[in-house]
Design a protein around this motif. Structure first.
Motif, PDB file in Angstrom:
ATOM      1  N   GLU A 206       0.842  -1.189   0.000  1.00 29.63           N
ATOM      2  CA  GLU A 206       0.000   0.000   0.000  1.00 29.63           C
ATOM      3  C   GLU A 206       0.879   1.240   0.000  1.00 29.63           C
ATOM      4  OE1 GLU A 206      -4.070  -0.827   2.164  1.00 29.63           O
ATOM      5  OE2 GLU A 206      -2.435  -1.495   3.441  1.00 29.63           O
ATOM      6  N   LYS A 207       0.283   2.352  -0.343  1.00 31.09           N
ATOM      7  CA  LYS A 207       1.035   3.582  -0.585  1.00 31.09           C
ATOM      8  C   LYS A 207       1.872   3.991   0.619  1.00 31.09           C
ATOM      9  CE  LYS A 207       0.480   8.232  -2.475  1.00 31.09           C
ATOM     10  NZ  LYS A 207      -0.472   9.216  -3.043  1.00 31.09           N
ATOM     11  N   TRP A 208       3.133   4.235   0.360  1.00 29.82           N
ATOM     12  CA  TRP A 208       4.103   4.772   1.316  1.00 29.82           C
ATOM     13  C   TRP A 208       4.544   3.787   2.399  1.00 29.82           C
ATOM     14  CZ3 TRP A 208       1.357  10.113   2.182  1.00 29.82           C
ATOM     15  CH2 TRP A 208       1.460  10.878   1.010  1.00 29.82           C
ATOM     16  N   ALA A 229     -10.796   3.762   0.229  1.00 24.28           N
ATOM     17  CA  ALA A 229     -10.028   4.732  -0.550  1.00 24.28           C
ATOM     18  C   ALA A 229      -8.919   5.380   0.268  1.00 24.28           C
ATOM     19  CB  ALA A 229     -10.973   5.803  -1.100  1.00 24.28           C
ATOM     20  N   SER A 230      -9.126   5.527   1.565  1.00 24.60           N
ATOM     21  CA  SER A 230      -8.123   6.195   2.404  1.00 24.60           C
ATOM     22  C   SER A 230      -6.792   5.456   2.425  1.00 24.60           C
ATOM     23  CB  SER A 230      -8.643   6.335   3.836  1.00 24.60           C
ATOM     24  OG  SER A 230      -8.887   5.056   4.405  1.00 24.60           O
ATOM     25  N   ARG A 231      -6.818   4.161   2.173  1.00 23.62           N
ATOM     26  CA  ARG A 231      -5.571   3.393   2.208  1.00 23.62           C
ATOM     27  C   ARG A 231      -4.646   3.772   1.055  1.00 23.62           C
ATOM     28  NH1 ARG A 231      -4.544   1.126   6.928  1.00 23.62           N
ATOM     29  NH2 ARG A 231      -3.416  -0.605   5.977  1.00 23.62           N
ATOM     30  N   SER A 232      -5.200   4.374   0.009  1.00 22.34           N
ATOM     31  CA  SER A 232      -4.373   4.797  -1.117  1.00 22.34           C
ATOM     32  C   SER A 232      -3.899   6.236  -0.970  1.00 22.34           C
ATOM     33  CB  SER A 232      -5.153   4.655  -2.432  1.00 22.34           C
ATOM     34  OG  SER A 232      -6.288   5.503  -2.446  1.00 22.34           O
ATOM     35  N   THR A 233      -4.223   6.882   0.155  1.00 18.72           N
ATOM     36  CA  THR A 233      -3.786   8.261   0.388  1.00 18.72           C
ATOM     37  C   THR A 233      -2.707   8.347   1.456  1.00 18.72           C
ATOM     38  OG1 THR A 233      -5.503   8.644   2.059  1.00 18.72           O
ATOM     39  CG2 THR A 233      -6.077   9.104  -0.244  1.00 18.72           C
ATOM     40  N   GLY A 234      -2.230   7.202   1.920  1.00 12.38           N
ATOM     41  CA  GLY A 234      -1.165   7.200   2.916  1.00 12.38           C
ATOM     42  C   GLY A 234      -1.622   6.954   4.336  1.00 12.38           C
ATOM     43  N   CYS A 235      -2.913   6.686   4.545  1.00 13.95           N
ATOM     44  CA  CYS A 235      -3.400   6.448   5.905  1.00 13.95           C
ATOM     45  C   CYS A 235      -2.824   5.179   6.513  1.00 13.95           C
ATOM     46  CB  CYS A 235      -4.929   6.379   5.917  1.00 13.95           C
ATOM     47  SG  CYS A 235      -5.733   7.989   5.749  1.00 13.95           S
ATOM     48  N   GLN A 325      -6.131   5.017  10.595  1.00 16.29           N
ATOM     49  CA  GLN A 325      -5.612   4.177   9.511  1.00 16.29           C
ATOM     50  C   GLN A 325      -6.738   3.687   8.593  1.00 16.29           C
ATOM     51  OE1 GLN A 325      -3.808   0.414  10.355  1.00 16.29           O
ATOM     52  NE2 GLN A 325      -4.960   0.080  12.222  1.00 16.29           N
ATOM     53  N   ASP A 328     -12.202   6.296   6.731  1.00 15.67           N
ATOM     54  CA  ASP A 328     -13.415   6.282   5.909  1.00 15.67           C
ATOM     55  C   ASP A 328     -14.125   4.939   5.934  1.00 15.67           C
ATOM     56  OD1 ASP A 328     -11.325   5.014   4.644  1.00 15.67           O
ATOM     57  OD2 ASP A 328     -11.923   5.629   2.631  1.00 15.67           O
TER      58      ASP A 328
END
Length: 477
Positions: A206-208, A229-235, A325, A328
């Motif tokens: 996952e991102k980052w 969707a939040s998992r793809s924003t760095g959460c 984490q 959403d």
């Protein structure tokens, strides 16, 4: 004063956590259908639901139970809310201070593992993750019931067995695992998969945070479409921060729980490294290991216990990190809201039905959903699986032979030899081959019956312990 305040805030906070993830199950509707989850009120008891169909016994005994209940949809609603509530309550029990209890409740209910599994439609596995901390408590009378309910899915059954205690735990383990273990040994499907499937179902980065960071936060499911969707924003970064905090309290976690958590991470990491592929491919029953990330379920009790042992400041931070984490999650689980499913009308009368061109996956409300037909009648299932355009599982042998027979001559005699009584052709026409309805497997029915009586065994055991304790108290006088 503090005790009085805790009496109202803990139930209120627990209710918010539970409703935040289970609210779709309280919305009116006739069916639940999302990816692997297909539950509707006209489900039936079939040979496949007992584990004796064309495919491996992956949905045993959950589909058998839904097949005998008069209102499966109502059961699913009540079960999911109750399972999440059990997770919150177990977290409260494992907390050592008011702030530790809040942190433990949050980690138990609100984590990427359950959210992702819900979005994958694996409702019984998500429920097992909620129930596992209660199973781990062991001494509580409800722990045995939680063990039994977690065994609706084979993965949940094994995870609960790992935390079970004493002779009662052994009895519940034996009765709850027997339906799918025996079916896996003696039924036609061997329960293996392919090396391609092991690669396709490996944990996902996952991102980052990469794959390792995803796993540390109990995320990383193989299907990127079943992720908020939040998992793809760095959460997912908050998951690493949460893990770091929980690691500070490792001494407060029972050693057995730590070892089981380590085992869960070992399977997930081995899957990531490709080490489980030979087992998945060649060892019967090892198909349970192809989705390695799901074994992070074994880490849930350790995470909850560690959160409950944190001091005030760290517990507040852990609560915030756990929520952030997957911030959403209540929006993401909207995909679970009820819908309607269309069951094909076939005059099967208990006979095996072969659909010439019916897809194993279909679209309902824009979401991929498993074909509901095999849950309503005895269907010759293909089981062929494509992931990202790669064929990871071949079709079942009986389905392949039947398809070849149709392509060659559509000879009813050949189909009758395969036990197929009804053929639904691509143009909608129907052929009756004359094959009779096949009886339910006696062993499968008997083992499922034993699984159903586990609560009676637990009640008898609890009654015996109460009588023993009473006798010991009276003997003092």
């Amino acid at each position: 004063m503090r005790a009085a305040a805790e009496r109202w805030w803990a139930p209120a906070y627990g209710a918010l956590l539970v409703l935040g993830l289970t609210w779709p199950f309280l919305v009116p509707g006739e069916a639940f259908a999302l990816r692997d989850m297909v539950v509707f009120d006209s489900m039936s008891l079939t040979r496949a639901s007992l584990g004796w169909g064309d495919l491996a016994a992956r949905n045993v005994p959950q589909d058998a139970l839904l097949g005998i209940l008069p209102k499966p949809v109502v059961f699913l609603r009540m079960f999911m809310v109750a399972a999440a509530a059990c997770g919150a309550w177990a977290g409260y029990r494992l907390g050592r201070s008011p702030f530790g209890r809040a942190a433990a409740m949050t980690v138990a209910v609100w984590n990427p593992f359950v959210v992702e599994r819900l979005l994958q439609g694996q409702w019984s596995l998500a429920a097992a993750a909620w129930l596992l901390p209660l199973v781990a408590l062991g001494a509580h009378p409800m722990s045995g019931l939680a063990h039994w309910l977690a065994s609706l899915t084979p993965t949940g059954a094994l995870a609960a067995a790992a935390f079970a205690r004493g002779r009662r735990g052994l009895v519940v383990t034996a009765l709850s695992c027997a339906p799918w273990v025996v079916a896996g040994v003696f039924a036609s499907a061997p329960g293996t998969s392919s090396a391609a499937a092991a690669a396709a179902f490996a944990p996902r980065a996952e991102k980052w945070v990469g794959t390792l960071g995803s796993l540390l936060g109990l995320g990383g499911i193989w299907n990127g479409q079943a992720v908020p969707a939040s998992r793809s924003t760095g959460c997912a970064l908050f998951g690493i921060a949460l893990f770091a905090l929980l690691a500070l309290a490792w001494r407060a976690v029972p050693r057995r729980w730590l070892l089981l958590a380590a085992a869960g991470f070992a399977v997930a990491l081995a899957s990531w490294a490709g080490l489980t592929a030979p087992l998945v491919q060649h060892v019967p029953g090892a198909g349970l290991l192809r989705d390695g990330q799901k074994w992070l379920i074994l880490a849930v009790p350790a995470f909850v216990a560690a959160a409950g042992a944190l001091d005030r400041g760290r517990a507040l931070a852990a609560t915030a990190f756990a929520l952030l984490q997957v911030p959403d999650a209540p929006v993401a689980v909207a995909a679970l809201t009820p819908t309607s499913v269309e069951i094909p009308t076939v005059d099967h009368r208990g006979r095996d039905v072969f659909f010439e061109s019916r897809p194993a996956l279909m679209r309902i409300d824009g979401h991929p959903v498993a074909d509901p037909a095999p849950k309503a009648m005895n269907v010759v299932e293909s089981g062929a699986l494509m992931v990202d355009g790669v064929a990871v599982d071949p079709p079942s042998q009986r389905w392949a032979v039947a398809q070849a027979a149709l392509a060659e001559s559509a000879d009813p005699a050949r189909l009758r030899e395969l036990g197929i009584g009804v053929v639904v052709h691509a143009d909608g026409s129907v052929t009756f081959t004359g094959a009779p309805a096949q009886p339910m497997p006696a062993v499968g029915v008997a083992l499922f019956g034993l699984w159903c009586v586990v609560p009676l065994v637990l009640c008898a055991g609890n009654h015996t312990r109460v009588k023993t304790a009473t006798f010991q108290q009276l003997s003092r006088y």
